[in-house]
Design a protein around this motif. Structure first.
Motif, PDB file in Angstrom:
ATOM      1  N   GLU A 143      18.218 -30.990  48.359  1.00 15.82           N
ATOM      2  CA  GLU A 143      19.140 -32.126  48.308  1.00 15.82           C
ATOM      3  C   GLU A 143      20.560 -31.597  48.099  1.00 15.82           C
ATOM      4  OE1 GLU A 143      17.445 -35.055  48.748  1.00 15.82           O
ATOM      5  OE2 GLU A 143      19.403 -36.004  49.046  1.00 15.82           O
ATOM      6  N   GLY A 144      21.466 -31.944  48.996  1.00 14.50           N
ATOM      7  CA  GLY A 144      22.851 -31.509  48.832  1.00 14.50           C
ATOM      8  C   GLY A 144      23.149 -30.124  49.409  1.00 14.50           C
ATOM      9  N   GLU A 145      22.122 -29.454  49.913  1.00 16.95           N
ATOM     10  CA  GLU A 145      22.334 -28.147  50.528  1.00 16.95           C
ATOM     11  C   GLU A 145      23.285 -28.298  51.719  1.00 16.95           C
ATOM     12  OE1 GLU A 145      18.615 -26.396  51.553  1.00 16.95           O
ATOM     13  OE2 GLU A 145      19.465 -24.425  51.974  1.00 16.95           O
TER      14      GLU A 145
ATOM     15  N   LEU B 126      26.301 -25.373  64.649  1.00 23.64           N
ATOM     16  CA  LEU B 126      26.963 -24.733  65.792  1.00 23.64           C
ATOM     17  C   LEU B 126      28.200 -25.470  66.288  1.00 23.64           C
ATOM     18  CD1 LEU B 126      23.974 -23.632  68.052  1.00 23.64           C
ATOM     19  CD2 LEU B 126      25.762 -22.171  67.102  1.00 23.64           C
ATOM     20  N   ASP B 127      28.209 -26.776  66.092  1.00 19.63           N
ATOM     21  CA  ASP B 127      29.350 -27.557  66.561  1.00 19.63           C
ATOM     22  C   ASP B 127      30.520 -27.496  65.583  1.00 19.63           C
ATOM     23  OD1 ASP B 127      28.245 -28.953  64.519  1.00 19.63           O
ATOM     24  OD2 ASP B 127      27.768 -30.752  65.677  1.00 19.63           O
ATOM     25  N   GLY B 128      30.365 -26.651  64.529  1.00 22.61           N
ATOM     26  CA  GLY B 128      31.466 -26.454  63.600  1.00 22.61           C
ATOM     27  C   GLY B 128      31.509 -27.462  62.464  1.00 22.61           C
ATOM     28  N   GLN B 129      30.594 -28.439  62.465  1.00 20.39           N
ATOM     29  CA  GLN B 129      30.591 -29.468  61.426  1.00 20.39           C
ATOM     30  C   GLN B 129      29.879 -28.954  60.173  1.00 20.39           C
ATOM     31  OE1 GLN B 129      31.537 -33.036  61.897  1.00 20.39           O
ATOM     32  NE2 GLN B 129      32.716 -32.013  63.501  1.00 20.39           N
ATOM     33  N   ASP B 130      30.427 -29.333  59.020  1.00 22.19           N
ATOM     34  CA  ASP B 130      29.744 -29.048  57.769  1.00 22.19           C
ATOM     35  C   ASP B 130      28.760 -30.169  57.496  1.00 22.19           C
ATOM     36  OD1 ASP B 130      30.007 -26.798  56.160  1.00 22.19           O
ATOM     37  OD2 ASP B 130      32.163 -27.203  55.919  1.00 22.19           O
ATOM     38  N   ARG B 131      27.514 -29.832  57.329  1.00 19.48           N
ATOM     39  CA  ARG B 131      26.499 -30.876  57.139  1.00 19.48           C
ATOM     40  C   ARG B 131      25.965 -30.804  55.726  1.00 19.48           C
ATOM     41  NH1 ARG B 131      26.704 -33.834  61.975  1.00 19.48           N
ATOM     42  NH2 ARG B 131      27.205 -32.361  63.627  1.00 19.48           N
TER      43      ARG B 131
ATOM     44  N   ARG C  96      19.275 -38.636  63.589  1.00 19.79           N
ATOM     45  CA  ARG C  96      19.951 -39.935  63.507  1.00 19.79           C
ATOM     46  C   ARG C  96      20.832 -40.040  62.266  1.00 19.79           C
ATOM     47  NH1 ARG C  96      18.007 -42.672  67.859  1.00 19.79           N
ATOM     48  NH2 ARG C  96      16.265 -41.362  68.448  1.00 19.79           N
ATOM     49  N   ASN C  97      20.288 -39.543  61.141  1.00 24.87           N
ATOM     50  CA  ASN C  97      21.062 -39.640  59.906  1.00 24.87           C
ATOM     51  C   ASN C  97      22.331 -38.800  59.973  1.00 24.87           C
ATOM     52  OD1 ASN C  97      19.272 -41.415  58.822  1.00 24.87           O
ATOM     53  ND2 ASN C  97      18.116 -39.865  57.673  1.00 24.87           N
ATOM     54  N   LEU C  98      22.282 -37.716  60.737  1.00 25.45           N
ATOM     55  CA  LEU C  98      23.468 -36.872  60.847  1.00 25.45           C
ATOM     56  C   LEU C  98      24.295 -37.224  62.074  1.00 25.45           C
ATOM     57  CD1 LEU C  98      21.969 -33.381  59.940  1.00 25.45           C
ATOM     58  CD2 LEU C  98      23.368 -34.855  58.492  1.00 25.45           C
TER      59      LEU C  98
END
Lengths: 353, 826
Positions: B301-303, B308-313, B367-369
């Motif tokens: 949780e929270g990791e 690859l698209d450069g987004q922080d998830r 979907r959530n991301l």
């Protein structure tokens, strides 16, 4: 002057007067003056006693003849004048018949309900009953009992409106609530399968909700009509025959239909149905995106899982189901440039239907 | 999904008639959403041959050529005819094979080829250079083709650039069709054609080389449900660079940009076989000692992971990650790789993942991301866990072919294979008779057997009318007998099934009581001039307050958990607010005569109950007048009595018994103007209300002028409705009508007077009709009104005498006066 001459003159004068009388009133004055109780001609009759005996017969004859002539002339003139007066009255009474009539305003039926009426009549004629069901349903009746996978995106808060559950139950699927605004009218059909005696021949027209922002081609609330048949020996051919009939009844006898295999969780096998495009007659145009066909409904044989979940033995019974969007059909039949007009209540729009 | 037909044609015969192919795909369940012809840029450009070459009479550098373009130019006799073309190039000779743009061709740079005159000589086309064709830089002269080049062939075909790309809608039950081989199999089944699976040969190209690495390479799956199978290979010594043209072209045809040779191979294999792959830069996975210990586990949780698209998830426990003990999460399983371990120009060693991940979890994660990738799309539908060895081998072999290097032997079989959860093929019966009676057509056994076989099923039998079918693991949708029926039916053709109607004798179509009542109410309202509308079922939470009602006056609100906006966040409890909004809408647009009604559901919640109460109401509003002023009509402005009249008409049509209207006071109906508000009752039961909307309420909804409104309950109407009124005989004896007025105090109602007169009038009084109400402070008196009635006396069995009427009437007048204090004036 001899009496007969006098009479002759009176007769001639009177006829002259009759001819000159230009309305019923003056004509009556002439009548009263000549043949009335104290009229001049009547006077001669009354004075017959003073006429020498040998002349009486001649004079009497002359008087009577004069009287007859006068009365005939008066009657003829009266008829003439009456006809003229009626004519004048009629002429005076003429109206401009192009003026608008005295209309009592008739109200109008909302386009969507007009379509639903039309569809209900078609299905009533085929021996179906109409049952609309409730607009707020549980997740079970809207999705699970219709074989929708637990993770199906249509169940998400993005796509379906959920309402606060006041029962105190822990919601079974989506964390907060399993009570929702139905996204299809199929729930009514599940209730029917659970509660009704078989066979079932029903349609469910009604309002459904999906979480789409209103724009010219989407509404968060719209209408569907879904049908369900469950009986012994129902075949895919029955589904086909029924929907072909319905499509012709809605769109006209010359329209063709085609069934394209498709996938829906609720039915198996499933198909989408197209009708030939009315604009181009199937040759391809902008309306049908150059395919010659317009998609109008989804259908299929009821999935055995769905029957089983409602306690119906799929080895004994089979059935078919179909659903179509009323707004789509309304738009295909009538020109509705912006779906939001269906919910605005603009009198200028409503009164066109 | 985009499918290049040129590529597909490698594996199955693609029919020439593209339109027929599209129709067949549509009908068998693969929707064709778009068709793009790739070679269109070379329309009207053909291969050609120079037949003769002469000097232009008026130029020292132009040539007059006769060019053979084959069947691309036909003479009047229908035979090929060479074209005269004026050409300025110097690099060609008679007999050379060249490329000619015909009249009508469009060259890059928006150059349109037309018939034109060059110094007095007509030219019917243009011989082209590579640059003019957009094929390269060459502009030293026109393009010269080899001597064996055909003449008159469309250039696109000659160059092999002619292709048609279909955009296909693959339904969620068909993950197998999300690949070229899947579509080849499908097209083969559609046309009963054999197809060639390229996989065995491609996999066989794999050669393991070098030695088992010194360092440890391991894979651990923590939760088999999340990851049923994970395989890995290691390719060392690759050289990252551009991909070969053929691969770039194939990927480009289906809309994929070439990235580098290694990444392109993973994409190529994904589109070819439907197997998502991920290539990690292995050095980024290795720990300080060079060991690679890959773990497939739940995200913490929270990791965090930079994709690859450069987004922080920011990850949740529901998501699955590929991780190493030291680097943490390096990829989001089944969705997207991490930026840190991506293949770069510096990469030399590849850790190649081929795996399967749980469908539902992948779907939720992407979907959530908001991150839907080609991989996630396939995993959420289901990737076959069988055949992965071969697909991974084909990928590794292709990597070596395009990027060099060696595939290292790992573990026992040369690759790592963790397969804790192996899917089992479904064994299904197929009852031929039942199938035929289910679809309503006799479909031959051979067809059934052949169709299922072509789809990848193993079919045995039939014995006693029964096939035993084993469904392939790449068809997870084939779980039950009915699933096989669907396959055979769609391949047989739904259009070939005879159309019938159900034969059941057990059905009756009839409207319910409620539907009949609704229909009558609708008819009356329309006959009364009202127009039906519909308004939103969700409304503003403040509507009760706008109606000057307590929040819970109409029950608890049904609240939406996820409304589109706050103005639409609770379900309506009354229809009136929606109608008032529509009225305001009309008034804002200058429409002042408004007569609207709606029949619809209202909702209220009940504490402790899951289902809200739903009731159907019918409500209307009248504002302005019925019709505009006209030559023969002076409109009157709607008031209370127009609304009441509508309700009386409904009562008449539904034969409601004992209708009464009772005044509603300010407490009972705060949304209505006191003194102009009433409740309608039938035999004492409330049916609904009618009145003029309170001016403060009208103002709250931005509505102007007098607004008459009503709202009736459909349940109450249905309950009170009678099939018919009791009928009476048509009178045969004449009536006697007597006009009578009473001057009464203001508080003496018409209802009261009518009751007294009716009871005093006895049997002879047939009808009481009010024809005038008159007020005048001087002539009638302040606080008083003169009520004038026509009283109709009649006996059913005789002509009444004057005496009889007089006696009855005197009694009526006296009793009425006594009971109400009425003064009788002539």
């Amino acid at each position: 002057m001899a009496l007969t001459d006098e009479l002759e003159k009176l007769r001639a004068d009177t006829l002259e007067q009759v001819a000159c009388a230009d309305d019923l009133k003056s004509l009556d004055e002439v009548r009263v003056a000549v043949v009335g109780k104290s009229g001049t001609l009547t006077g001669y009759l009354r004075n017959m006693g003073n006429v020498p005996k040998e002349e009486r017969a001649d004079v009497g004859k002359a008087v009577n003849a004069a009287r007859q002539a006068v009365e005939d002339a008066i009657e003829a003139r009266r008829a003439e004048l009456a006809a003229a007066e009626l004519d004048a009255r009629i002429q005076a009474g003429a109206v401009d018949i192009t003026l608008p009539g005295r209309v009592q305003q008739l109200g109008s039926r909302h386009l969507i309900n007009r379509m639903i009426d039309e569809l209900n009549d078609i299905f009533l004629g085929l021996g179906y009953t109409v049952e609309s069901g409730f607009e707020v349903e549980t997740d079970y009746y809207n999705f699970t009992a219709l074989n929708a996978p637990a993770d199906h995106p249509s169940r998400s808060m993005q796509d379906t409106f959920y309402v606060k559950d006041l029962s105190g139950d822990a919601a079974s699927v989506r964390g907060e609530s399993d009570v929702l605004l139905r996204t299809q009218t199929s729930g009514a059909q599940v209730h029917a399968m659970e509660d009704w005696e078989l066979p079932i021949y029903m349609v469910s027209p009604g309002k459904v909700y999906r979480r789409d922002v209103a724009d010219p081609s989407h509404l968060p609330q719209f209408h569907q009509i879904e049908g369900l048949v469950v009986d012994k020996g129902i075949t895919f051919g029955d589904l086909k025959g029924t929907l072909e009939y319905v499509c012709r009844a809605i769109f006209g006898p010359d329209r063709l239909t085609r069934f394209r295999a498709h996938y829906f969780p609720f039915t198996e096998p499933s198909a989408e149905v197209d009708v030939s495009c009315a604009v181009c007659g199937g040759k391809g145009c902008r309306m049908c995106k150059h395919t010659g066909w317009l998609e109008i409904l989804g259908c299929g044989m009821v999935d055995p899982n769905v029957l089983q979940m409602s306690g119906i033995d799929p080895e004994q019974y089979s059935g078919f189901a179909f659903g179509m969007g009323i707004e789509r059909i309304a738009c295909l039949k009538y020109n509705v440039p912006d779906l939001r007009m269906l919910l605005e209540g603009d009198m200028r729009f409503l009164r066109q239907f | 999904m985009l499918v290049s037909l040129k590529w597909l044609d490698e594996y199955v015969n693609v029919p020439d008639d593209i339109q027929a192919l599209c129709d067949r795909l549509d009908l068998t369940g693969t929707g064709v959403e778009g068709v793009e012809r790739v070679g269109d840029a070379f329309a009207n450009i053909v291969t050609a041959q120079v037949l003769s070459k002469e000097k232009h009479p008026d130029s020292d550098h132009l040539w007059m050529c006769r060019v053979d373009v084959g069947a691309a130019n036909l003479g009047d006799d229908g035979k090929p005819e060479p074209l005269q073309i004026v050409c300025g190039a110097q690099n060609f000779n008679e007999g050379d094979h060249i490329v000619t743009a015909l009249v009508g061709a469009e060259l890059p740079g928006d150059i349109k080829i037309k018939k034109s005159k060059l110094r007095g000589v007509t030219s019917f086309g243009m011989n082209c250079s590579e640059r003019e064709l957009g094929l390269g830089a060459g502009h030293d002269g026109i393009m010269i083709l080899p001597d064996d080049a055909p003449v008159g062939m469309p250039l696109a075909d000659y160059l092999g650039k002619s292709d048609t790309v279909l955009d296909l809608e693959i339904t969620p039950n068909r993950p197998d069709c999300l690949s070229m081989v899947g579509m080849a199999r499908e097209v083969g089944a559609m046309y009963q054609e054999n197809w060639t699976d390229p996989l065995p040969e491609a996999a066989a190209r794999l050669q393991l080389a070098g030695e088992t690495p010194d360092h440890r390479v391991s894979v651990t799956i923590e939760d088999a449900a999340r990851c049923p199978r994970y395989t890995a290979r290691v390719i060392r010594g690759v050289k990252i660079g551009p991909s070969p043209d053929w691969m770039v072209e194939r990927l480009a045809a289906i809309g994929q940009r070439s990235i580098n040779n290694i990444v392109d191979v993973t994409n190529y294999i994904l589109f070819l076989y439907g197997q998502p792959l991920h290539a990690f830069d292995m050095t980024k996975l290795a720990d300080a000692d060079g060991n690679v210990d890959v773990v497939v586990r739940a995200a913490r949780e929270g990791e965090r992971l930079q994709t690859l698209d450069g987004q922080d998830r920011v990850l949740t426990e529901d998501m699955t990650v590929i991780a190493t003990p030291h680097a943490g999460a390096v990829a989001l399983a089944g969705v997207m790789g991490g930026l840190e371990s991506e293949v770069t120009d510096a990469t030399t060693d590849i850790f190649l993942e081929a795996a399967t991940f749980e469908a539902g979890r992948t779907s939720r994660t992407s979907r959530n991301l908001g991150l839907i990738s080609e991989s996630s799309m396939r995993y959420e539908r289901g990737v076959d866990d069988h055949g992965m060895l071969e697909r991974s081998a084909a990928a590794a072999a292709l990597m070596v072919a395009v990027a060099g290097g060696q595939v290292m032997p790992l573990a026992d079989d040369g690759f790592i294979d963790e397969w804790p959860l192996c899917s089992q093929p479904a064994h299904l019966p197929f009852r031929i008779d039942r199938f035929c009676s289910f679809v309503g057509a006799d479909i031959p056994e051979d067809f059934i057997e052949d169709a299922l076989g072509r789809l990848g099923c193993t079919v045995e039998g039939p014995t006693e009318g029964l096939f035993q079918v084993v469904a392939p693991t790449f068809r997870p949708d084939l779980e039950r007998e009915i699933d096989l029926y669907e396959e055979v039916l769609r391949l047989w053709g739904m259009d070939r099934i005879p159309s019938t109607l159900p034969a059941s004798p057990h059905r009756v179509g009839a409207r319910t009581q409620r539907q009949q009542t609704s229909a009558k109410v609708n008819e009356v309202l329309r006959a009364a001039g009202l127009n039906e509308t519909m308004t939103y079922s969700f409304v503003e939470p403040g509507d009760m307050a706008r109606l000057r009602l307590d929040e819970e006056a109409a029950g608890l609100a049904v609240e939406l958990l996820n409304p589109l906006n706050t103005e639409q966040s609770v379900m309506r409890r009354m229809l009136l607010p929606g109608l008032l909004r529509s009225l305001a809408y009309n008034q804002r647009r200058g429409v002042s005569n408004v007569q609207l009604y709606e029949m619809g559901t209202v909702f209220h919640a009940v504490q402790g109950r899951k289902h809200p109460k739903e009731r159907t109401k019918v409500a209307g509003i009248l504002s302005g007048s019925m019709q505009p002023k006209a030559w023969n009509n002076s409109p009157t402005v709607f008031d209370f009595f127009d609304g009441k009249g509508v309700l009386e008409s409904i009562a008449y049509e539904l034969a409601l018994p004992k209708i009464r209207f009772k005044a509603l006071n300010a407490q009972e109906a705060p949304y209505l103007q006191p003194g102009r508000a009433a409740q309608m009752l039938a035999e004492g039961s409330a049916i609904g209300w009618v009145g003029e909307v309170h001016p403060l309420v009208a103002a709250a909804f931005d509505v102007e002028g007098v607004v008459v409104a009503f709202e009736l309950d459909m349940d109450a109407l249905e309950k009170a409705a009678r099939q018919a009124r009791p009928s009476e005989e048509v009178p045969t004896f004449p009536p006697v009508e007597v006009d009578q007025n009473f001057v009464v105090d203001e508080d003496v109602t018409h209802e009261k007077l009518t009751q007294i007169m009716t009871s005093a009038g006895g049997k002879l009084l047939e009808d009481v009709r009010l024809f005038d109400v008159y007020r005048d402070d001087e002539r009638v008196g302040a606080g008083k009104k003169s009520m004038a009635y026509t009283l109709t006396y009649r006996a059913s069995d005789r002509t009444l005498t004057a005496d009889e009427v007089e006696r009855a009437h005197e009694r009526l007048v006296k009793k009425t006066a006594d009971a109400t204090g009425a003064e009788v004036r002539s």
